[in-house]
Design a protein around this motif. Structure first.
Motif, PDB file in Angstrom:
ATOM      1  N   THR A 130       0.864  -1.182   0.000  1.00 31.73           N
ATOM      2  CA  THR A 130       0.000   0.000   0.000  1.00 31.73           C
ATOM      3  C   THR A 130       0.898   1.229   0.000  1.00 31.73           C
ATOM      4  O   THR A 130       1.774   1.361   0.872  1.00 31.73           O
ATOM      5  N   SER A 131       0.717   2.115  -0.967  1.00 30.73           N
ATOM      6  CA  SER A 131       1.586   3.293  -1.047  1.00 30.73           C
ATOM      7  C   SER A 131       0.962   4.365  -1.933  1.00 30.73           C
ATOM      8  O   SER A 131       0.000   4.107  -2.663  1.00 30.73           O
ATOM      9  N   PHE A 132       1.549   5.564  -1.870  1.00 32.77           N
ATOM     10  CA  PHE A 132       1.135   6.691  -2.704  1.00 32.77           C
ATOM     11  C   PHE A 132       2.402   7.479  -3.029  1.00 32.77           C
ATOM     12  O   PHE A 132       3.149   7.863  -2.122  1.00 32.77           O
ATOM     13  N   ALA A 133       2.682   7.691  -4.328  1.00 36.29           N
ATOM     14  CA  ALA A 133       3.925   8.350  -4.728  1.00 36.29           C
ATOM     15  C   ALA A 133       3.662   9.338  -5.847  1.00 36.29           C
ATOM     16  O   ALA A 133       2.752   9.158  -6.668  1.00 36.29           O
TER      17      ALA A 133
ATOM     18  N   PHE B  78       4.304  16.914 -17.089  1.00 34.19           N
ATOM     19  CA  PHE B  78       3.228  16.581 -16.157  1.00 34.19           C
ATOM     20  C   PHE B  78       3.790  15.745 -15.016  1.00 34.19           C
ATOM     21  O   PHE B  78       4.865  15.138 -15.130  1.00 34.19           O
ATOM     22  N   ALA B  79       3.057  15.733 -13.911  1.00 27.75           N
ATOM     23  CA  ALA B  79       3.399  14.875 -12.774  1.00 27.75           C
ATOM     24  C   ALA B  79       2.530  13.626 -12.841  1.00 27.75           C
ATOM     25  O   ALA B  79       1.395  13.666 -13.338  1.00 27.75           O
ATOM     26  N   THR B  80       3.066  12.506 -12.344  1.00 26.15           N
ATOM     27  CA  THR B  80       2.323  11.246 -12.302  1.00 26.15           C
ATOM     28  C   THR B  80       2.132  10.827 -10.852  1.00 26.15           C
ATOM     29  O   THR B  80       3.107  10.771 -10.089  1.00 26.15           O
ATOM     30  N   LEU B  81       0.900  10.530 -10.483  1.00 25.16           N
ATOM     31  CA  LEU B  81       0.569  10.051  -9.143  1.00 25.16           C
ATOM     32  C   LEU B  81       0.231   8.573  -9.238  1.00 25.16           C
ATOM     33  O   LEU B  81      -0.663   8.180  -9.993  1.00 25.16           O
ATOM     34  N   LYS B  82       0.966   7.772  -8.471  1.00 23.33           N
ATOM     35  CA  LYS B  82       0.750   6.334  -8.487  1.00 23.33           C
ATOM     36  C   LYS B  82       0.277   5.882  -7.114  1.00 23.33           C
ATOM     37  O   LYS B  82       0.863   6.262  -6.091  1.00 23.33           O
ATOM     38  N   TYR B  83      -0.777   5.079  -7.100  1.00 21.07           N
ATOM     39  CA  TYR B  83      -1.319   4.573  -5.843  1.00 21.07           C
ATOM     40  C   TYR B  83      -1.329   3.051  -5.872  1.00 21.07           C
ATOM     41  O   TYR B  83      -1.435   2.429  -6.937  1.00 21.07           O
ATOM     42  N   GLN B  84      -1.184   2.456  -4.700  1.00 20.42           N
ATOM     43  CA  GLN B  84      -1.233   1.000  -4.539  1.00 20.42           C
ATOM     44  C   GLN B  84      -2.092   0.701  -3.311  1.00 20.42           C
ATOM     45  O   GLN B  84      -1.831   1.213  -2.219  1.00 20.42           O
ATOM     46  N   ILE B  85      -3.138  -0.096  -3.505  1.00 21.65           N
ATOM     47  CA  ILE B  85      -4.038  -0.451  -2.401  1.00 21.65           C
ATOM     48  C   ILE B  85      -4.205  -1.962  -2.351  1.00 21.65           C
ATOM     49  O   ILE B  85      -4.215  -2.634  -3.385  1.00 21.65           O
ATOM     50  N   GLN B  86      -4.338  -2.501  -1.138  1.00 21.44           N
ATOM     51  CA  GLN B  86      -4.437  -3.949  -0.936  1.00 21.44           C
ATOM     52  C   GLN B  86      -5.879  -4.417  -0.820  1.00 21.44           C
ATOM     53  O   GLN B  86      -6.140  -5.625  -0.812  1.00 21.44           O
TER      54      GLN B  86
END
Length: 585
Positions: free
Chosen positions: A493-496, A509-517
């Motif tokens: 689980t993360s947000f970057a 542009f900026a890229t937002l990556k999310y990871q959820i379990q």
């Protein structure tokens, strides 16, 4: 089923009407009713061939495709009657009484006289922009092949070889001289049963040498992207350049477009004579069934114009650009033809220019196939995909696809639909492997597996689109469109925030990556340092996994934000985090 019709005396012609499947035969003049068109056996044979061919492939009746259509009709009329002279009787009846016999309207047997009369060689001076006259380059070439086959194998086997060669090539749907040559060569090599073409009696035809020799002798060229089946796929290239360097030559491009506004702008090359004029090129848009959807050309107000029409050889315009627009009602595959401008004869002109033109495409993305995770394993996901080919094959030859790399390939695009390099399945060292692929009952389906190392190569990518490229009958690949978005599997689980210092005025542009379990509702919002909401980037129910989204520096109203520091905040199952993003102009 088809019908026959006799026309009023005012129509001095015979033709096939594909809209109603009617063979039409007119009179010779207003004052002299006559059945001469129907009585000249070469004419009804010619028109009936049009009917038969139209049951196999749609007739696009101008330019090279129209010339091929007329050449086919002449060839099958001539070979059926063993008479290479088309319209001799009609032509004689059209002359005043007592005049010497004028000979045939078109003569397929060049008598081995190339490059002299009556041999027709395609060149700047011989292309007329009228499909019947321009058909003889092709029909004489294939008649020469027929004569050589008879010389090699005797009359019965020779005619059988030539007729089978020509007939079976129609199932490749050739619409240009280049596609016709490719189709003839392919038929001679593989026939219909996977082996070399044979006559009815089993004699191997071996016509490839003569196909190449006689088409070249008559000036037929083998350039690429000259028709529907060899169209250049531009789905990953919004801007392309091209050259029309041969008389009557056409360039074709294909792409998949979703519903909405389709626009193509062409920057015309300056006339090579050094004047302040530009080549008079034309844009024509077709759907996958070869139906013409839209056409655009500039005002043809330079030299060699004929009332805003081109002469047979060339014409120019004072306008440096031309734009074609079309409102696409539903998603599908489109074809764009670039050609010389229109002539008075309803065909295309022979405008040529050694300087390139430029095309800029704008259209809604086509979501054609469906895709989803078949096996969710971090950095080794298997993604399944499927595509209904019905919209591509209503009257076009079928596409083929397999995992060999010879009949198409698969690639991935990122969250902004940019192509991810090193993900083409037909390239060595690809981070994507094709694990299955088949075309059956009008559907294409298969799966691809991400190779270990993808996450390290693309750490900011969590959302991908699958793009499938399939092979046409003439072995050219085309994109079948993009799938729905697919969120890859994760092990944390993360947000970057990636590229979190950027200049939107330079296209960054900026890229937002999310990871959820866990699955659940996820929001990503952007705020100023004072806490004012700038934009909501994501507000949706999502499955467990990872995803990514780009921010191009605009607020919710679509306006560019000021330089400064912004806060991205994610809320979701098991996650509530912030990331800092800096906009620098």
């Amino acid at each position: 089923n088809f019908s026959l019709a006799l026309l009023p005396p005012s129509i001095v012609n015979a033709f096939y009407d594909p809209d109603y499947n009617v063979l039409m035969f007119g009179d010779l003049s207003d004052s002299q009713p006559s059945d001469a068109f129907a009585d000249d056996a070469t004419v009804p044979h010619h028109e009936f061939t049009h009917y038969v061919v139209n049951q196999i492939m749609p007739i696009v009746n101008f330019g090279e495709s129209g010339a091929i259509s007329e050449g086919n009709a002449d060839y099958f009329s001539a070979t059926e009657l063993n008479d290479p002279n088309i319209g001799s009787y009609v032509n004689d009846q059209l002359q005043p009484t007592g005049s010497p016999a004028p000979g045939p309207i078109r003569e397929l047997d060049d008598g081995g006289a190339c490059p002299n009369t009556p041999c027709r060689v395609l060149s700047d001076s011989t292309w007329t922009g009228e499909i019947h006259a321009d058909s003889v380059f092709f029909s004489q070439a294939i008649w020469d092949v027929r004569k050589e086959m008879i010389k090699q194998h005797g009359y019965a086997d020779g005619v059988s070889c030539a007729d089978r060669l020509e007939f079976e090539s129609l199932f490749y749907y050739p619409q240009s001289f280049a596609e016709m040559i490719q189709a003839l060569l392919d038929v001679d090599k593989t026939g219909t049963l996977g082996g070399p073409l044979t006559s009815k009696n089993g004699v191997t035809c071996n016509a490839s040498t003569w196909i190449s020799s006689f088409t070249a002798l008559h000036g037929l060229y083998e350039e690429s992207n000259s028709g529907f089946e060899t169209a250049l796929d531009v789905s990953t290239t919004p801007t392309v350049t091209g050259i029309i360097a041969g008389v009557g030559q056409t360039n074709f491009y294909t792409f998949g477009a979703g519903p909405g506004a389709v626009s193509v702008t062409m920057t015309l090359p300056q006339s090579p004579d050094g004047t302040n004029y530009y080549s008079g090129y034309m844009l024509t848009l077709f759907d996958d069934q070869r139906n013409q959807l839209a056409q655009a050309y500039p005002p043809l107000n330079g030299y060699n114009d004929m009332g805003n029409m081109c002469g047979s050889a060339d014409c120019t315009t004072s306008q440096p650009t031309v734009t074609l627009g079309y409102d696409m009602p539903s998603g599908g595959q489109l074809f764009l033809e670039v050609s010389g401008g229109p002539t008075l004869y309803g065909s295309i002109s022979g405008v040529t220019n050694p300087l390139p033109y430029t095309l800029v495409f704008s259209y809604p993305e086509l979501q054609a196939s469906t895709a989803g995770l078949l096996i969710a394993t971090y950095d080794n996901d298997t993604i399944s995909f499927s595509e209904n080919l019905g919209r591509f094959q209503a009257s076009a030859p079928p596409y083929s696809f397999d995992c060999s790399g010879l009949n198409g390939y698969v690639q991935l695009r990122d969250q902004s639909k940019n192509v991810l390099e090193q993900t083409r399945t037909n390239q060595p060292g690809s981070l994507l492997a094709c694990t299955s692929g088949v075309v059956s009952n009008g559907s294409l389906s298969g799966s691809v597996t991400i190779q270990p190392g993808f996450a390290a190569r693309y750490p900011a990518v969590g959302t991908v689109y699958v793009e499938v490229f399939a092979s046409s009958t003439l072995h050219d690949v085309a994109s079948l469109g993009l799938s729905n978005s697919v969120n890859l599997a994760t092990n944390q689980t993360s947000f970057a925030a990636w590229n979190n210092v950027f200049d939107p005025l330079r296209g960054q542009f900026a890229t937002l990556k999310y990871q959820i379990q866990q699955s659940g509702h996820v929001t990503i919002r952007l705020y100023t340092l004072s806490g004012r909401l700038v934009a909501t980037l994501l507000d949706n129910n999502l499955p467990a996994g990872e995803g990514s989204i780009d921010w191009a520096g605009k607020n919710s109203a679509g306006s560019m934000v000021a330089s400064g520091v912004y806060i991205a905040h994610i809320d979701g199952p098991g996650i509530s985090q912030t990331q800092k993003i800096i906009v620098v102009k």
